[in-house]
Design a protein around this motif. Structure first.
Motif, PDB file in Angstrom:
ATOM      1  N   THR A 168       0.845  -1.189   0.000  1.00  0.00           N
ATOM      2  CA  THR A 168       0.000   0.000   0.000  1.00  0.00           C
ATOM      3  C   THR A 168       0.882   1.240   0.000  1.00  0.00           C
ATOM      4  O   THR A 168       1.824   1.335   0.789  1.00  0.00           O
ATOM      5  CB  THR A 168      -0.910   0.028   1.242  1.00  0.00           C
ATOM      6  OG1 THR A 168      -1.654  -1.187   1.300  1.00  0.00           O
ATOM      7  CG2 THR A 168      -1.877   1.186   1.166  1.00  0.00           C
ATOM      8  N   GLU A 179       2.369   4.777   0.760  1.00  0.00           N
ATOM      9  CA  GLU A 179       2.368   5.549   2.002  1.00  0.00           C
ATOM     10  C   GLU A 179       1.605   6.860   1.873  1.00  0.00           C
ATOM     11  O   GLU A 179       1.065   7.369   2.846  1.00  0.00           O
ATOM     12  CB  GLU A 179       3.812   5.825   2.438  1.00  0.00           C
ATOM     13  CG  GLU A 179       4.573   4.569   2.844  1.00  0.00           C
ATOM     14  CD  GLU A 179       5.953   4.891   3.385  1.00  0.00           C
ATOM     15  OE1 GLU A 179       6.188   6.069   3.718  1.00  0.00           O
ATOM     16  OE2 GLU A 179       6.780   3.983   3.471  1.00  0.00           O
ATOM     17  N   SER A 199      -4.019  -8.418   5.955  1.00  0.00           N
ATOM     18  CA  SER A 199      -3.588  -7.031   5.788  1.00  0.00           C
ATOM     19  C   SER A 199      -2.832  -6.568   7.025  1.00  0.00           C
ATOM     20  O   SER A 199      -3.286  -6.781   8.152  1.00  0.00           O
ATOM     21  CB  SER A 199      -4.796  -6.116   5.557  1.00  0.00           C
ATOM     22  OG  SER A 199      -5.504  -6.504   4.400  1.00  0.00           O
ATOM     23  N   PHE A 210      -1.122  -3.099   8.636  1.00  0.00           N
ATOM     24  CA  PHE A 210      -0.979  -1.651   8.546  1.00  0.00           C
ATOM     25  C   PHE A 210      -0.071  -1.167   9.668  1.00  0.00           C
ATOM     26  O   PHE A 210      -0.117  -1.692  10.789  1.00  0.00           O
ATOM     27  CB  PHE A 210      -2.345  -0.965   8.636  1.00  0.00           C
ATOM     28  CG  PHE A 210      -3.274  -1.326   7.510  1.00  0.00           C
ATOM     29  CD1 PHE A 210      -3.122  -0.749   6.260  1.00  0.00           C
ATOM     30  CD2 PHE A 210      -4.291  -2.254   7.698  1.00  0.00           C
ATOM     31  CE1 PHE A 210      -3.971  -1.082   5.216  1.00  0.00           C
ATOM     32  CE2 PHE A 210      -5.139  -2.593   6.668  1.00  0.00           C
ATOM     33  CZ  PHE A 210      -4.977  -2.008   5.417  1.00  0.00           C
ATOM     34  N   GLU A 211       0.724  -0.160   9.379  1.00  0.00           N
ATOM     35  CA  GLU A 211       1.752   0.282  10.316  1.00  0.00           C
ATOM     36  C   GLU A 211       1.190   0.762  11.645  1.00  0.00           C
ATOM     37  O   GLU A 211       1.824   0.612  12.687  1.00  0.00           O
ATOM     38  CB  GLU A 211       2.607   1.379   9.669  1.00  0.00           C
ATOM     39  CG  GLU A 211       3.494   0.861   8.543  1.00  0.00           C
ATOM     40  CD  GLU A 211       4.396   1.933   7.973  1.00  0.00           C
ATOM     41  OE1 GLU A 211       4.332   3.085   8.471  1.00  0.00           O
ATOM     42  OE2 GLU A 211       5.160   1.632   7.041  1.00  0.00           O
ATOM     43  N   LEU A 252      -8.783   4.102   8.427  1.00  0.00           N
ATOM     44  CA  LEU A 252      -7.325   4.069   8.316  1.00  0.00           C
ATOM     45  C   LEU A 252      -6.795   5.496   8.267  1.00  0.00           C
ATOM     46  O   LEU A 252      -7.029   6.227   7.304  1.00  0.00           O
ATOM     47  CB  LEU A 252      -6.892   3.311   7.063  1.00  0.00           C
ATOM     48  CG  LEU A 252      -7.010   1.788   7.103  1.00  0.00           C
ATOM     49  CD1 LEU A 252      -6.621   1.199   5.759  1.00  0.00           C
ATOM     50  CD2 LEU A 252      -6.149   1.200   8.215  1.00  0.00           C
ATOM     51  N   ALA A 269      -2.498   4.544   5.639  1.00  0.00           N
ATOM     52  CA  ALA A 269      -2.728   3.337   4.838  1.00  0.00           C
ATOM     53  C   ALA A 269      -1.455   2.555   4.546  1.00  0.00           C
ATOM     54  O   ALA A 269      -1.506   1.511   3.901  1.00  0.00           O
ATOM     55  CB  ALA A 269      -3.403   3.707   3.521  1.00  0.00           C
ATOM     56  N   GLY A 281       1.300  -0.032   4.477  1.00  0.00           N
ATOM     57  CA  GLY A 281       1.301  -1.422   4.913  1.00  0.00           C
ATOM     58  C   GLY A 281       1.338  -2.337   3.706  1.00  0.00           C
ATOM     59  O   GLY A 281       1.745  -1.938   2.615  1.00  0.00           O
ATOM     60  N   HIS A 304      -0.656  -6.140   1.843  1.00  0.00           N
ATOM     61  CA  HIS A 304      -1.706  -7.156   1.841  1.00  0.00           C
ATOM     62  C   HIS A 304      -1.129  -8.426   1.220  1.00  0.00           C
ATOM     63  O   HIS A 304      -0.598  -8.387   0.109  1.00  0.00           O
ATOM     64  CB  HIS A 304      -2.918  -6.695   1.030  1.00  0.00           C
ATOM     65  CG  HIS A 304      -3.380  -5.313   1.370  1.00  0.00           C
ATOM     66  ND1 HIS A 304      -4.225  -5.052   2.416  1.00  0.00           N
ATOM     67  CD2 HIS A 304      -3.082  -4.113   0.814  1.00  0.00           C
ATOM     68  CE1 HIS A 304      -4.447  -3.746   2.482  1.00  0.00           C
ATOM     69  NE2 HIS A 304      -3.764  -3.155   1.524  1.00  0.00           N
ATOM     70  N   SER A 333      -6.129   4.776  13.511  1.00  0.00           N
ATOM     71  CA  SER A 333      -6.805   3.708  12.778  1.00  0.00           C
ATOM     72  C   SER A 333      -7.548   2.774  13.728  1.00  0.00           C
ATOM     73  O   SER A 333      -7.073   2.493  14.833  1.00  0.00           O
ATOM     74  CB  SER A 333      -5.789   2.900  11.963  1.00  0.00           C
ATOM     75  OG  SER A 333      -5.173   3.714  10.991  1.00  0.00           O
TER      76      SER A 333
END
Length: 329
Positions: free
Chosen positions: A70, A72, A90, A92-93, A111, A114, A116, A118, A161
């Motif tokens: 994804t 940044e 998924s 995500f940071e 989110l 976003a 991260g 998948h 998030s």
């Protein structure tokens, strides 16, 4: 996976080196489609963009796992996620735990970041639909409903998030039908934008209602059983399926099948099978792949008139009107 990656293939398509890319804009609705195949990797990716909303419909055929990164710089958004086929994970940071996206499941999350990746799990067919609302659009759309969305809006204010609920919901017939209406909309001009906005609001309401039911629900083993039953019906709907045959296949009685399916998916087994068959019939007729008689035979109707009656009861028009409806829109 070995060979050409998903991202590499997309880049080659956009540069005109592989596959097919089309895009058009009308009355504030931007639609784009990518189609390509390279070796064992097949890709179909459609996006529909309206002011404040992005609909992302992705289908992949692949022999092994695929990792999608994804970007940044993607803006924060409220995301509606629907996994129709296959499964993924998924990461995500700014979420503490990975999110598992299993087949025929859905969830709602905000989110703030976003960034991260998948991981699409091994399997020949993968299909998911992802809808992103810009935060300001979402606030305006949901208005003063603070009770339902209090937790989500608090996370939005704090730019943190969060999932709407930790438990994913099962995709019921109402959600499945609304997703189909959105992704297969044939309207044009300003009517198309109005229709899509109304359907997207309907989808959000259906999803929140389903997730609310999930939080009150059910034994995980029973959830899994009825998810498997639904997957079985989806795979075999063109066959002559009866309630008894489904009961025998899964070792349950008819009362449990009928009650459990209704509780999980807000519809009956028979209505679900009818929906699958009618949607397939319409798709085949609209594409010109089959005649009315061929569809009649495929769906095991004894006579074309019987099929036409069932089709009209479901869609409000007879099969022969399909081509005329397409011309109107």
């Amino acid at each position: 996976m070995k060979g050409l990656s998903f991202i590499d293939l997309q880049e080659q398509i956009l540069q005109g080196q592989a596959g097919h890319y089309t895009s058009r804009e009308e009355s504030g609705v931007q639609t784009a489609l990518i189609e390509a195949a390279k070796g064992e990797l097949g890709l179909w990716h459609k996006t529909i963009q309206l002011p404040g909303i992005l609909v992302d419909h992705l289908k992949i055929d692949a022999p092994g796992p695929i990792v999608i990164q994804t970007l940044e710089h993607m803006p924060s958004a409220v995301n509606l996620s629907f996994t129709l086929q296959g499964s993924s994970e998924s990461v995500f940071e700014d979420l503490a735990h990975p999110i598992r996206n299993d087949q025929q499941k859905h969830n709602l999350l905000y989110l703030a970041n976003a960034a991260g990746h998948h991981t699409l799990k091994p399997g020949r067919h993968i299909e998911n639909i992802h809808i992103a609302f810009q935060p300001e659009y979402f606030r305006n759309m949901t208005g003063t409903d603070e009770a339902t969305f209090a937790g989500l809006k608090d996370s939005m204010e704090k730019k943190r998030s969060a999932l709407f609920t930790p438990d994913h919901g099962l995709i019921d017939l109402r959600i499945q039908q609304t997703l189909s209406d959105i992704c297969n909309c044939v309207m044009t001009g300003s009517i198309k934008r109005l229709y899509l906005e109304a359907k997207l609001m309907e989808l959000l309401a259906l999803q929140v209602d389903a997730l609310g039911s999930t939080t009150r629900a059910q034994d995980p083993a029973e959830n899994e059983l009825f998810r498997e039953i639904k997957a079985y019906l989806t795979a075999h709907y063109l066959e002559e399926i009866t309630l008894n045959s489904v009961c025998r296949h899964f070792g349950i009685n008819e009362f449990k099948l009928k009650r459990g399916f209704q509780q999980h998916f807000r519809t009956s087994v028979i209505r679900y099978l009818t929906s699958l068959r009618m949607q397939q019939a319409r798709q085949l007729l609209e594409s010109g792949q089959c005649t009315i008689q061929q569809v009649t035979d495929l769906l095991n109707y004894s006579h074309a008139n019987h099929f036409s009656i069932a089709f009209k009861k479901y869609f409000g028009i007879v099969p022969s009107q399909i081509s005329r409806v397409k011309k109107v829109y």
